[in-house]
Scaffold this active site. Structure first.
Site, PDB file in Angstrom:
ATOM      1  N   TYR A 178       0.823  -1.211   0.000  1.00  0.00           N
ATOM      2  CA  TYR A 178       0.000   0.000   0.000  1.00  0.00           C
ATOM      3  C   TYR A 178       0.853   1.255   0.000  1.00  0.00           C
ATOM      4  CZ  TYR A 178       0.834   1.039   4.982  1.00  0.00           C
ATOM      5  OH  TYR A 178       1.402   1.359   6.184  1.00  0.00           O
ATOM      6  N   LYS A 182       6.434  -1.987   1.860  1.00  0.00           N
ATOM      7  CA  LYS A 182       5.271  -1.401   2.549  1.00  0.00           C
ATOM      8  C   LYS A 182       4.062  -2.324   2.414  1.00  0.00           C
ATOM      9  CE  LYS A 182       3.265   3.231   3.228  1.00  0.00           C
ATOM     10  NZ  LYS A 182       3.371   3.220   4.672  1.00  0.00           N
ATOM     11  N   GLU A 238      12.152   2.899  14.161  1.00  0.00           N
ATOM     12  CA  GLU A 238      11.201   3.881  13.623  1.00  0.00           C
ATOM     13  C   GLU A 238       9.919   3.831  14.431  1.00  0.00           C
ATOM     14  OE1 GLU A 238       9.960   2.945   9.579  1.00  0.00           O
ATOM     15  OE2 GLU A 238       9.818   0.819  10.051  1.00  0.00           O
ATOM     16  N   LEU A 258      11.099   1.435   7.016  1.00  0.00           N
ATOM     17  CA  LEU A 258      10.522   1.843   5.738  1.00  0.00           C
ATOM     18  C   LEU A 258      11.325   3.026   5.193  1.00  0.00           C
ATOM     19  CD1 LEU A 258       7.923   1.240   3.959  1.00  0.00           C
ATOM     20  CD2 LEU A 258       7.121   3.420   4.853  1.00  0.00           C
TER      21      LEU A 258
HETATM   22  N1  PDD Z   1       2.881   5.066   7.099  1.00  0.00           N
HETATM   23  N2  PDD Z   1       7.536   3.952   8.785  1.00  0.00           N
HETATM   24  C1  PDD Z   1       6.397   3.229   8.800  1.00  0.00           C
HETATM   25  C2  PDD Z   1       6.385   1.921   9.496  1.00  0.00           C
HETATM   26  C3  PDD Z   1       5.245   3.742   8.155  1.00  0.00           C
HETATM   27  O1  PDD Z   1       4.117   3.018   8.152  1.00  0.00           O
HETATM   28  C4  PDD Z   1       5.294   5.017   7.536  1.00  0.00           C
HETATM   29  C5  PDD Z   1       4.119   5.614   6.821  1.00  0.00           C
HETATM   30  C6  PDD Z   1       6.509   5.736   7.567  1.00  0.00           C
HETATM   31  C7  PDD Z   1       6.661   7.079   6.921  1.00  0.00           C
HETATM   32  O2  PDD Z   1       6.668   6.963   5.524  1.00  0.00           O
HETATM   33  P1  PDD Z   1       6.165   8.140   4.579  1.00  0.00           P
HETATM   34  O3  PDD Z   1       6.955   9.341   4.933  1.00  0.00           O
HETATM   35  O4  PDD Z   1       6.468   7.634   3.225  1.00  0.00           O
HETATM   36  O5  PDD Z   1       4.691   8.342   4.839  1.00  0.00           O
HETATM   37  C8  PDD Z   1       7.623   5.155   8.183  1.00  0.00           C
HETATM   38  C9  PDD Z   1       1.668   5.539   6.429  1.00  0.00           C
HETATM   39  C10 PDD Z   1       1.462   7.000   6.557  1.00  0.00           C
HETATM   40  C11 PDD Z   1       0.502   4.727   6.909  1.00  0.00           C
HETATM   41  O6  PDD Z   1       0.719   3.628   7.387  1.00  0.00           O
HETATM   42  O7  PDD Z   1      -0.630   5.181   6.742  1.00  0.00           O
END
Ligand code: PDD
Length: 281
Positions: free
Chosen positions: A33, A146, A179, A203
Site C-alpha cells: 500500500y 510497505k 522507527e 521503511l
Molecule cells: N505510514 N515507517 C512506517 C512503518 C510507516 O508506516 C510510515 C508511513 C513511515 C513514513 O513513511 P512516509 O513518509 O512515506 O509516509 C515510516 C503511512 C502513513 C501509513 O501507514 O498510513
C-alpha cells in the site's frame, strides 16, 4: 464534496465498496500500500509514492501495473472527490484466488483506493510535543516493503495510547532505535540530525527523504547512523516524520523528558520547511 472509493475500476461511495473474501490481501496480508496526502489540491510526492509502490510490488514478485493507467485512476478518483486536503490510500493485493499459500504467477493484482478528508495534526499536540514509548520490534525482516501486514504496528500504537502516550517507537533486540509505528524517527545530538540508515528494518519514508533534503537546505548536518535507546534518552531533540505525521516533535520517551521536555528549534524549523515545501502554508 464526497469521500470516495475505487474498486475494480469503479468509483463508488466508501460504504458501498467491497472486495471478494478470497482476495489474498484479506487472507494472507499479501498486499502492499501507499498513503499520499494532498495539500491545496495537489498530491504531495505522488511520483515518489508510486516509485515505492512499484518497488514493494517487485520485491514480492507481483506482476507490474501500468503506471500511466494507475496514475490516471488516481487522478480520476481524486478529482471526483474534489477534496483539497485529503489522504489517498492505495492498496494493491496479489489478486483473488482460492485460499492456498502458494500463488500462481498469473494472478491479476487488485487495486483498491479510498480518498478521504485529512485532518490536520491538532495544534495542541504540536505545541506540547508528543510522548512516545519504546517497544520491542516484533515485525518481520522486510520492513522496507510497505505491506499491509501491520499487526505489530497496530498493537504497538494501541499500547502507546493505553499507556497515555501518543505513539510507540520500535527498538531492536540490541537496543538500536528503528522507527515509529507509522513514521520514521530522527534525533538531534550535539547539533547533528541523525536517523536510522536505510536497511530492511525500516521503511524508506518519503517524508524522511524530503526532510534529509530540507536539512541540507537549512544548513543542518544530517547523518544516517545507528543509535540506541540510551542515546535517544540523552538526545537534544527527537521528531517523527511521515505522510500523516509530517514533522512531529517528541518531548518524552518512556516517561523521561527529552532535554527540557519542550519542543525544540530544529523540529520546529523542519516542520515549517516541510509545510512550505508541500504547499500547506
Ligand atoms: N505510514 N515507517 C512506517 C512503518 C510507516 O508506516 C510510515 C508511513 C513511515 C513514513 O513513511 P512516509 O513518509 O512515506 O509516509 C515510516 C503511512 C502513513 C501509513 O501507514 O498510513
Amino acid at each position: 464534496m464526497p469521500e470516495l472509493a475505487f474498486v475494480s475500476g469503479r468509483i463508488l461511495a466508501i460504504e458501498d465498496a467491497v472486495v471478494p473474501i478470497e482476495d489474498r490481501g484479506y487472507q494472507f496480508g499479501d498486499a502492499v500500500y501507499e498513503f499520499i496526502a494532498s495539500y491545496g489540491g495537489r498530491l504531495f510526492q505522488a511520483d515518489a509514492h508510486l516509485d515505492r509502490l512499484e518497488r514493494s510490488m517487485a520485491a514480492l514478485d507481483f506482476p507490474s501495473l501500468a503506471r500511466d493507467r494507475l496514475r490516471g485512476d488516481i487522478r480520476r478518483l481524486y478529482d471526483r472527490a474534489g477534496l483539497e486536503r485529503a489522504g489517498l490510500y492505495i492498496q494493491v493485493s496479489r489478486g483473488v484466488a482460492p485460499r492456498n499459500h502458494a500463488f500462481s504467477a498469473d494472478l491479476t493484482p487488485q487495486v483498491v483506493m479510498t480518498v478521504r478528508r485529512l485532518k490536520e495534526i491538532p495544534p495542541a499536540l504540536l505545541a506540547r510535543g508528543a510522548a512516545v514509548i519504546t517497544v520491542a520490534d516484533l515485525r518481520w525482516g522486510r520492513c522496507d516493503i510497505k505491506t499491509v501486514q501491520l499487526l505489530a504496528n497496530v498493537l504497538a500504537k494501541q499500547r502507546a495510547l493505553s499507556s497515555g502516550a501518543d505513539d510507540a517507537v520500535f527498538v531492536a533486540g540490541d537496543g538500536t532505535v528503528r522507527e515509529g509505528t507509522s513514521s520514521n524517527l530522527f534525533m538531534v545530538q550535539k547539533g547533528r540530525v541523525l536517523t536510522h540508515p536505510l536497511t530492511a528494518h525500516i521503511l524508506p519514508g518519503i517524508t524522511r527523504a524530503v526532510v534529509i533534503e530540507l536539512c541540507r537546505q537549512e544548513h543542518l548536518t544530517c547523518e544516517e547512523r545507528f543509535f540506541d535507546r540510551d542515546a535517544l534518552y540523552a538526545a537534544d531533540e527527537i521528531f517523527l516524520t511521515g505522510t500523516t505525521t509530517e514533522v512531529l516533535p517528541v518531548v518524552s520517551v518512556d516517561g523521561r523528558n527529552i532535554a527540557d521536555g519542550k519542543v525544540g528549534p530544529v523540529a520546529r524549523r523542519l516542520r515549517q520547511a516541510l509545510r512550505r515545501r508541500a504547499g500547506g502554508d
